[in-house]
Design an enzyme around this catalytic site. Structure first.
Site, PDB file in Angstrom:
ATOM      1  N   GLN A 115     -12.052 -25.181  -4.957  1.00 33.00           N
ATOM      2  CA  GLN A 115     -12.984 -25.272  -6.085  1.00 33.00           C
ATOM      3  C   GLN A 115     -13.049 -23.903  -6.757  1.00 33.00           C
ATOM      4  OE1 GLN A 115     -17.371 -25.606  -5.688  1.00 33.00           O
ATOM      5  NE2 GLN A 115     -17.212 -27.462  -6.945  1.00 33.00           N
ATOM      6  N   TYR A 198     -23.786 -23.339 -12.961  1.00 37.76           N
ATOM      7  CA  TYR A 198     -22.898 -22.175 -12.971  1.00 37.76           C
ATOM      8  C   TYR A 198     -22.199 -22.086 -14.341  1.00 37.76           C
ATOM      9  CZ  TYR A 198     -24.274 -22.140  -8.161  1.00 37.76           C
ATOM     10  OH  TYR A 198     -25.048 -22.104  -7.033  1.00 37.76           O
TER      11      TYR A 198
HETATM   12  C1  LIG Z   1     -24.358 -25.977   2.512  1.00 36.78           C
HETATM   13  C2  LIG Z   1     -24.024 -26.518   1.146  1.00 36.78           C
HETATM   14  C3  LIG Z   1     -23.277 -25.741   0.259  1.00 36.78           C
HETATM   15  C4  LIG Z   1     -22.906 -26.246  -1.003  1.00 36.78           C
HETATM   16  N1  LIG Z   1     -22.063 -25.521  -1.803  1.00 36.78           N
HETATM   17  C5  LIG Z   1     -21.522 -26.104  -2.911  1.00 36.78           C
HETATM   18  C6  LIG Z   1     -20.450 -25.487  -3.618  1.00 36.78           C
HETATM   19  O1  LIG Z   1     -19.946 -24.438  -3.242  1.00 36.78           O
HETATM   20  N2  LIG Z   1     -19.987 -26.116  -4.720  1.00 36.78           N
HETATM   21  C7  LIG Z   1     -20.491 -27.323  -5.155  1.00 36.78           C
HETATM   22  O2  LIG Z   1     -20.017 -27.867  -6.158  1.00 36.78           O
HETATM   23  N3  LIG Z   1     -21.485 -27.934  -4.470  1.00 36.78           N
HETATM   24  C8  LIG Z   1     -21.974 -27.376  -3.363  1.00 36.78           C
HETATM   25  N4  LIG Z   1     -22.923 -28.048  -2.617  1.00 36.78           N
HETATM   26  C9  LIG Z   1     -23.322 -29.400  -3.034  1.00 36.78           C
HETATM   27  C10 LIG Z   1     -22.487 -30.448  -2.295  1.00 36.78           C
HETATM   28  O3  LIG Z   1     -21.109 -30.347  -2.624  1.00 36.78           O
HETATM   29  C11 LIG Z   1     -22.984 -31.881  -2.598  1.00 36.78           C
HETATM   30  O4  LIG Z   1     -22.778 -32.135  -3.967  1.00 36.78           O
HETATM   31  C12 LIG Z   1     -24.447 -32.077  -2.240  1.00 36.78           C
HETATM   32  O5  LIG Z   1     -24.758 -31.508  -0.977  1.00 36.78           O
HETATM   33  C13 LIG Z   1     -24.811 -33.560  -2.203  1.00 36.78           C
HETATM   34  O6  LIG Z   1     -24.006 -34.249  -1.277  1.00 36.78           O
HETATM   35  P1  LIG Z   1     -24.524 -34.660   0.201  1.00 36.78           P
HETATM   36  O7  LIG Z   1     -25.763 -35.490   0.011  1.00 36.78           O
HETATM   37  O8  LIG Z   1     -23.362 -35.458   0.790  1.00 36.78           O
HETATM   38  O9  LIG Z   1     -24.808 -33.411   0.957  1.00 36.78           O
HETATM   39  C14 LIG Z   1     -23.339 -27.532  -1.390  1.00 36.78           C
HETATM   40  C15 LIG Z   1     -24.133 -28.286  -0.503  1.00 36.78           C
HETATM   41  C16 LIG Z   1     -24.454 -27.804   0.746  1.00 36.78           C
HETATM   42  C17 LIG Z   1     -25.266 -28.673   1.676  1.00 36.78           C
END
Ligand SMILES: Cc1cc2nc3c(=O)[nH]c(=O)nc-3n(C[C@H](O)[C@H](O)[C@H](O)COP(=O)(O)O)c2cc1C
Length: 371
Positions: A115, A198
């Site tokens: 990414q 961002y």
């Molecule tokens: C620890 C953590 C770090 C994350 N870092 C990013 C990231 O670097 N880039 C991004 O697009 N989303 C990031 N997210 C968002 C996740 O990619 C995802 O969209 C969000 O957690 C919802 O999905 P989930 O319910 O399966 O956790 C992060 C989420 C978590 C929990």
């Protein structure tokens, strides 16, 4: 059925009826199933360099059967890091360790993805477990952040410098050079981080973009920077490899990005060589009220898939195999991105296959233990 040549080929043995385990082909890359690792910041890098943590963290998802393993937001410029501990791809020296991680992921039959990101006005902050909060102090190495306009994200965040046209062109070039490094490292999928408040999202959203030049105002102007980055990155990518973009489909705030705009942006992105839009929401308004519930963002992936007719990824509170399978069966998305459920269980795909009565091969090291 495409056979992925790898040390641990997890080739499926039954292709009937389970949408979650149907392969997906984008350009010349075939994913063994529809489960993707969503990008997750680890705040564990030093000067952008990946290390053993990233190898084991990302490697575990490949062992666990995911089809696409995405790195965390990986900064194309040092000042584009959210925190000093973010992963980076702004030096040639970053390539070596990333390449080691890529090699491991591929050996498990998964597709490695990166990414590419720039944190814009949300950069230069303390990482969650560094002890600080909000904007870095001068002593801790604060740097000047940038954005479309001199508008803060919130009181805890630094005031960004409004980018000039020349500076915008330099960042487009940084994304392109970052893409070239990613390809040298062996990544087979690139994703542009156009979500979560961002830099790319900051240009798209009227809440953060107050410009009066050709980068502000109309939707066409607000997406101009994203399209320029897309073109610059696509230009250096081989035609065989897919390019993804993550968007925030709504700012959950009056006057912000809307679903209709996201459908239009997705259409334009597809015309510029983007193969799948990974559909998230939010992140650009600190006070936004987000209606969190299982699958709360799926309707936006549905709109991209069915209205824009662009392949989409669904993400957000998808935690069950049956839930993920149903989203695909109902034709609302083409890929399921998981973040927190994969932290709970990096082997979620192996478990999901069992729950859905679908037979997939386990890594050869685990195969004798398969039940
Ligand atoms: C620890 C953590 C770090 C994350 N870092 C990013 C990231 O670097 N880039 C991004 O697009 N989303 C990031 N997210 C968002 C996740 O990619 C995802 O969209 C969000 O957690 C919802 O999905 P989930 O319910 O399966 O956790 C992060 C989420 C978590 C929990």
């Amino acid at each position: 059925m495409t056979v992925i040549q790898s040390e641990n080929t997890q080739q499926q043995t039954d292709t009937q009826g389970v949408a979650l385990f149907e392969p997906l082909t984008l350009r010349d890359i075939t994913f063994r199933n529809r489960i993707a690792v969503a990008a997750m910041c680890q705040y564990s890098a030093t000067d952008g360099f990946a290390n053993d943590w990233h190898l084991v963290h990302l490697g575990s998802f490949a062992v666990g059967g995911a089809a696409l393993v995405m790195t965390e937001a990986t900064a194309v410029e040092a000042r584009g890091r959210i925190s000093p501990e973010d992963l980076g791809i702004y030096k040639d020296e970053h390539i070596e360790m990333l390449s080691r991680i890529v090699t491991f992921i591929k050996a498990q039959g998964a597709v490695p993805a990166v990414q590419l990101a720039h944190a814009g006005r949300k950069a230069s902050t303390y990482s969650p477990f560094s002890g600080g909060n909000g904007e870095l102090s001068k002593a801790d190495g604060r740097w000047q952040t940038v954005g479309p306009s001199a508008v803060r994200f919130s009181e805890q965040y630094p005031l960004p410098h409004a980018l000039t046209r020349e500076e915008i062109a330099e960042i487009v070039r940084s994304f392109q050079i970052g893409a070239e490094r990613a390809l040298k490292a062996g990544f087979e999928v690139l994703e542009l981080h156009g979500a979560h408040g961002y830099l790319l999202h900051e240009f798209i959203s009227p809440i953060s973009n107050k410009r009066t030049d050709e980068y502000g105002g109309s939707l066409e102007n607000r997406m101009r920077f994203l399209i320029e980055v897309t073109d610059a990155v696509r230009q250096v990518m081989p035609a065989e490899l897919p390019l993804l973009v993550r968007l925030s489909a709504t700012d959950w705030t009056e006057g912000g990005v809307t679903e209709a705009e996201t459908v239009e942006i997705s259409r334009v992105l597809a015309q510029h060589g983007v193969d799948l839009v990974d559909v998230s929401t939010g992140g650009n308004v600190a006070s936004a009220k987000i209606p969190l519930q299982p699958g709360y963002q799926v309707s936006f992936a549905d709109a991209v898939h069915n209205e824009a007719q662009v392949p989409s990824g669904a993400v957000g509170l998808i935690t069950e195999a049956a839930q993920a399978n149903q989203i695909l069966q109902e034709g609302k998305a083409d890929m399921i991105f998981l973040a927190r459920e994969l932290l709970r269980d990096p082997h979620f795909p192996l478990r999901a296959a069992r729950e859905l009565h679908y037979d997939i091969a386990w890594p050869k090291q685990y195969a004798r233990a398969k039940i």
